[in-house]
Design a protein around this motif. Structure first.
Motif, PDB file in Angstrom:
ATOM      1  N   THR A 159     -44.304  33.945  16.809  1.00 47.60           N
ATOM      2  CA  THR A 159     -43.062  34.322  17.483  1.00 47.60           C
ATOM      3  C   THR A 159     -43.387  35.315  18.580  1.00 47.60           C
ATOM      4  N   SER A 160     -43.091  34.943  19.822  1.00 44.27           N
ATOM      5  CA  SER A 160     -43.322  35.810  20.976  1.00 44.27           C
ATOM      6  C   SER A 160     -42.013  36.446  21.424  1.00 44.27           C
ATOM      7  N   TYR A 161     -42.094  37.735  21.780  1.00 41.94           N
ATOM      8  CA  TYR A 161     -40.955  38.476  22.314  1.00 41.94           C
ATOM      9  C   TYR A 161     -41.331  38.935  23.721  1.00 41.94           C
ATOM     10  N   ILE A 162     -40.513  38.551  24.706  1.00 47.18           N
ATOM     11  CA  ILE A 162     -40.811  38.820  26.110  1.00 47.18           C
ATOM     12  C   ILE A 162     -39.574  39.436  26.758  1.00 47.18           C
ATOM     13  N   PRO A 163     -39.723  40.522  27.502  1.00 44.19           N
ATOM     14  CA  PRO A 163     -38.562  41.079  28.215  1.00 44.19           C
ATOM     15  C   PRO A 163     -37.881  39.988  29.044  1.00 44.19           C
ATOM     16  N   LEU A 164     -36.568  39.897  28.917  1.00 40.66           N
ATOM     17  CA  LEU A 164     -35.840  38.833  29.593  1.00 40.66           C
ATOM     18  C   LEU A 164     -36.004  38.918  31.103  1.00 40.66           C
ATOM     19  N   GLU A 165     -36.173  40.118  31.628  1.00 39.69           N
ATOM     20  CA  GLU A 165     -36.333  40.277  33.072  1.00 39.69           C
ATOM     21  C   GLU A 165     -37.576  39.560  33.580  1.00 39.69           C
ATOM     22  N   ILE A 166     -38.582  39.384  32.695  1.00 42.50           N
ATOM     23  CA  ILE A 166     -39.810  38.673  33.069  1.00 42.50           C
ATOM     24  C   ILE A 166     -39.644  37.168  32.904  1.00 42.50           C
ATOM     25  N   ALA A 167     -38.930  36.762  31.859  1.00 42.72           N
ATOM     26  CA  ALA A 167     -38.864  35.335  31.511  1.00 42.72           C
ATOM     27  C   ALA A 167     -37.717  34.584  32.174  1.00 42.72           C
ATOM     28  N   GLN A 168     -36.626  35.257  32.431  1.00 39.95           N
ATOM     29  CA  GLN A 168     -35.417  34.568  32.904  1.00 39.95           C
ATOM     30  C   GLN A 168     -35.649  33.863  34.235  1.00 39.95           C
ATOM     31  N   GLY A 169     -35.206  32.617  34.288  1.00 42.47           N
ATOM     32  CA  GLY A 169     -35.326  31.838  35.507  1.00 42.47           C
ATOM     33  C   GLY A 169     -36.721  31.332  35.796  1.00 42.47           C
ATOM     34  N   THR A 170     -37.633  31.435  34.830  1.00 41.68           N
ATOM     35  CA  THR A 170     -39.015  30.955  34.995  1.00 41.68           C
ATOM     36  C   THR A 170     -39.314  29.915  33.914  1.00 41.68           C
ATOM     37  N   PRO A 171     -40.426  29.179  34.048  1.00 40.68           N
ATOM     38  CA  PRO A 171     -40.800  28.213  33.001  1.00 40.68           C
ATOM     39  C   PRO A 171     -41.039  28.856  31.638  1.00 40.68           C
ATOM     40  N   ILE A 172     -41.194  30.187  31.584  1.00 37.49           N
ATOM     41  CA  ILE A 172     -41.392  30.862  30.297  1.00 37.49           C
ATOM     42  C   ILE A 172     -40.186  30.640  29.391  1.00 37.49           C
ATOM     43  N   SER A 173     -39.009  30.457  29.972  1.00 39.16           N
ATOM     44  CA  SER A 173     -37.791  30.259  29.191  1.00 39.16           C
ATOM     45  C   SER A 173     -37.577  28.794  28.808  1.00 39.16           C
ATOM     46  N   GLN A 174     -38.536  27.942  29.159  1.00 43.09           N
ATOM     47  CA  GLN A 174     -38.452  26.528  28.815  1.00 43.09           C
ATOM     48  C   GLN A 174     -39.388  26.211  27.643  1.00 43.09           C
ATOM     49  N   ALA A 175     -39.125  25.100  26.963  1.00 44.97           N
ATOM     50  CA  ALA A 175     -39.947  24.730  25.806  1.00 44.97           C
ATOM     51  C   ALA A 175     -41.409  24.594  26.192  1.00 44.97           C
ATOM     52  N   ASN A 176     -41.666  23.956  27.332  1.00 42.97           N
ATOM     53  CA  ASN A 176     -43.039  23.806  27.827  1.00 42.97           C
ATOM     54  C   ASN A 176     -43.198  24.645  29.084  1.00 42.97           C
TER      55      ASN A 176
END
Length: 256
Positions: A159-176
């Motif tokens: 389980t990874s926890y990432i600040p939303l400011e880094i992940a939002q709107g990027t492929p990090i927020s997608q399954a792949n």
């Protein structure tokens, strides 16, 4: 598997002698991973014991993590040679478009797959995770949960926890998230990775962890918490639960 006899006069219980014979057959690869063990009835006939003794012998191997019981099918060899999990070099593979788990499996010549269980914003991020990320109690966080399998056997749950400011709107927020995984996507944003701090403990699994990893009764797990530091700040905390029988943790440390 060659027939063996037990010694009723031995100090070692008969069911343990039978378990020893089966364990030896597994270690000699007479019974390969995935192979079906003799049934309770077959052990009763071969060793001239009752069914309770035969079942206890098989249960010993389940407890030892060597065998899995499949309801309605029988008893099967479970343990594979443990995967050597590399040290920090495993993360360098992202430059070739490979995530760390892919590097581990390829180095060990193992077939593998990854199941994405959940990707989304967290509603209840644990306080210790927020602290490790340097975030306040109400800071938004993206969660990524994955289950990793080797030869179809679950071996790891992360389980990874990432600040939303880094992940939002990027492929990090997608399954792949794409080649190289989430760290490669962070580098696409300009982050420069400095280090990975890992803490490893051994403990017994929760009921949920036992279910997710299909662990036999009595199997301990390794719990690894990694904090990734990039451009002077924590960018991810990853809680990983590993089947302790499936991994050897390999670290190379400088002598000076």
């Amino acid at each position: 598997m060659a027939a063996r006899r037990v010694d009723p006069s031995s100090d070692r219980a008969v069911y343990r002698q039978i378990a020893d014979h089966l364990r030896e057959a597994i270690e000699r690869h007479e019974l390969a991973p995935g192979a079906q063990l003799p049934s309770e009835s077959a052990l009763v006939a071969e060793y001239n014991v009752n069914r309770v003794t035969a079942r206890r012998a098989l249960s010993v191997l389940v407890t030892d993590g060597l065998v899995a019981a499949e309801h309605g099918r029988g008893w099967f060899v479970r343990r594979r040679p443990p995967v050597k999990r590399l040290s920090s070099d495993r993360f360098a593979g992202r430059k070739e478009g490979k995530a760390a788990f892919t590097v581990d499996m390829e180095e060990n010549q193992r077939e593998f797959s990854v199941e994405v269980i959940f990707v989304g914003e967290a509603n209840d991020t644990p306080p210790d995770i927020l602290s490790r990320l340097g975030l306040g109690s109400d800071a938004p966080v993206l969660v990524r949960r994955r289950r990793y399998l080797a030869e179809g056997q679950p071996v790891e749950y992360a389980t990874s926890y990432i600040p939303l400011e880094i992940a939002q709107g990027t492929p990090i927020s997608q399954a792949n998230p794409g080649p190289g995984g989430i760290y490669a996507r962070m580098e696409d944003q300009g982050f420069v990775f400095e280090r990975y701090d890992e803490e490893i403990t051994a403990r017994m699994p929760t009921e949920e962890e036992t279910r997710i990893l299909s662990l036999p009764a009595g199997s301990p797990i390794l719990h690894l918490t990694r904090t990734a530091i990039a451009s002077g700040r924590p960018v991810e905390v990853c809680n990983t639960v590993m089947d302790s029988a499936a991994f050897v943790l390999l670290y190379s440390l400088p002598a000076s």
